[in-house]
Design a protein around this motif. Sequence first.
Motif, PDB file in Angstrom:
ATOM      1  N   ARG A 261      -0.699  -2.743 -10.588  1.00 10.45           N
ATOM      2  CA  ARG A 261       0.604  -3.347 -10.864  1.00 10.45           C
ATOM      3  C   ARG A 261       0.448  -4.859 -10.837  1.00 10.45           C
ATOM      4  O   ARG A 261      -0.472  -5.400 -10.234  1.00 10.45           O
ATOM      5  CB  ARG A 261       1.639  -2.916  -9.819  1.00 10.45           C
ATOM      6  N   SER A 262       1.365  -5.576 -11.484  1.00  8.21           N
ATOM      7  CA  SER A 262       1.302  -7.028 -11.514  1.00  8.21           C
ATOM      8  C   SER A 262       2.153  -7.612 -10.395  1.00  8.21           C
ATOM      9  O   SER A 262       3.102  -6.977  -9.899  1.00  8.21           O
ATOM     10  CB  SER A 262       1.796  -7.554 -12.864  1.00  8.21           C
ATOM     11  N   THR A 263       1.853  -8.845 -10.007  1.00  8.40           N
ATOM     12  CA  THR A 263       2.656  -9.531  -9.003  1.00  8.40           C
ATOM     13  C   THR A 263       4.070  -9.777  -9.536  1.00  8.40           C
ATOM     14  O   THR A 263       5.035  -9.784  -8.765  1.00  8.40           O
ATOM     15  CB  THR A 263       1.999 -10.862  -8.600  1.00  8.40           C
ATOM     16  N   ASP A 264       4.199  -9.988 -10.845  1.00  5.22           N
ATOM     17  CA  ASP A 264       5.527 -10.189 -11.441  1.00  5.22           C
ATOM     18  C   ASP A 264       6.406  -8.961 -11.214  1.00  5.22           C
ATOM     19  O   ASP A 264       7.579  -9.076 -10.821  1.00  5.22           O
ATOM     20  CB  ASP A 264       5.410 -10.459 -12.940  1.00  5.22           C
ATOM     21  N   GLU A 265       5.831  -7.784 -11.457  1.00  6.97           N
ATOM     22  CA  GLU A 265       6.603  -6.546 -11.321  1.00  6.97           C
ATOM     23  C   GLU A 265       7.004  -6.301  -9.873  1.00  6.97           C
ATOM     24  O   GLU A 265       8.164  -5.958  -9.575  1.00  6.97           O
ATOM     25  CB  GLU A 265       5.777  -5.373 -11.853  1.00  6.97           C
ATOM     26  N   LEU A 282      -2.471 -11.282  -5.474  1.00  6.13           N
ATOM     27  CA  LEU A 282      -3.236 -10.379  -6.326  1.00  6.13           C
ATOM     28  C   LEU A 282      -4.681 -10.356  -5.847  1.00  6.13           C
ATOM     29  O   LEU A 282      -5.325 -11.406  -5.733  1.00  6.13           O
ATOM     30  CB  LEU A 282      -3.184 -10.845  -7.781  1.00  6.13           C
ATOM     31  N   GLN A 284      -8.159  -9.440  -6.961  1.00  7.83           N
ATOM     32  CA  GLN A 284      -8.876  -9.125  -8.184  1.00  7.83           C
ATOM     33  C   GLN A 284     -10.263  -8.579  -7.882  1.00  7.83           C
ATOM     34  O   GLN A 284     -10.952  -9.065  -6.981  1.00  7.83           O
ATOM     35  CB  GLN A 284      -8.986 -10.365  -9.064  1.00  7.83           C
TER      36      GLN A 284
END
Length: 340
Positions: A261-265, A282, A284
């Motif tokens: 999932r993205s940090t934005d979401e 995040l 990586q």
Amino acid sequence: MIEVQGLTKQYGEVRAVDDLTFTVKPGIVTGFLGPNGAGKSTTMRMILGLDTPTAGTATINGERYTSLKNPVTEVGALLDAGARHPNRNAANHLKWIAKSNGLPMSRVDEVLKLVGLSDVARKKSGGFSLGMGQRLGIAAALLGDPGVLILDEPVNGLDPEGIRWVRDLMKALAAEGRTVMVSSHLLSEMALTADHLIVIGRGQLIADTPTYDFIKENSRTSVIVRSEHLPEFATALQNEGIGFHEAVDQEQRPTLEIEDRSTDEIGALAFSTGVSLNELSLRQASLEDAFMEMTGHAVQYHAGEFPGGAHPAPGTPAEAAGGATASVAEPAGQTTTEEK
């Protein structure tokens, strides 16, 4: 440009390189990776005409290396930095290469200065440290000012300053439009240096892709969340059908780890549910993670348990497991006794 087509090398019943096809393009640094025994050294030797292929071809700018009229001005190679007479000093080592290839003697001083060996130019190379020997090998590769460079473990034995210098040098040479192919086991360094990766295992091509894509496609990223309201946020994640698992950070503080999932979401979900976050980061994956994921099946030796019953990561070479017992992987007709 280096072009390899259907390259195969058979040693008796062992196939060290198996129908290998790839292209190394100019203008970028191409990393050539693979576990021990993957066939990297054999492939590079065939490109340089040191070994004869059982089948297939390897060409440089459309010609076999052995057909080049003055190869040192077209291809610079470092396969073995120790291939020098120990009683010959650094300057004389380069001078005989220059003389035998019709290069000006002024070029010797230029490359010695470039690699940082001017002050020890008159010192016998047999007394050089491992790192100094590597620098001399790089100097020899650069002597003819070639447009193609093939380097095997060029940072072996170098200190941090030397490693950074080699990295910057390779990038600068590629930026000039040269073809740079470099093999290394230092994956963290390759992540900083290589624009493109060619990965092989047991003589076969595994990946031929940009470094960024290789990491992205062969490993996972995760979002780390820390909050004073983790139970409430865990409920919000469950309501959205988002998987997670509980963890702790380096300071032993509770966190949630959310994969793919993205940090934005995740940040938007926290905002919409009114949960304040102390951390939203995040994590990586590294090139090492991606490499292990992609090549674990091709590792020639697999380690046993660490002392205390801990298990090494899948695909970890036996050499990395201190005191562990190594066993030969299942035979597949692809192993070789070469070092790399």
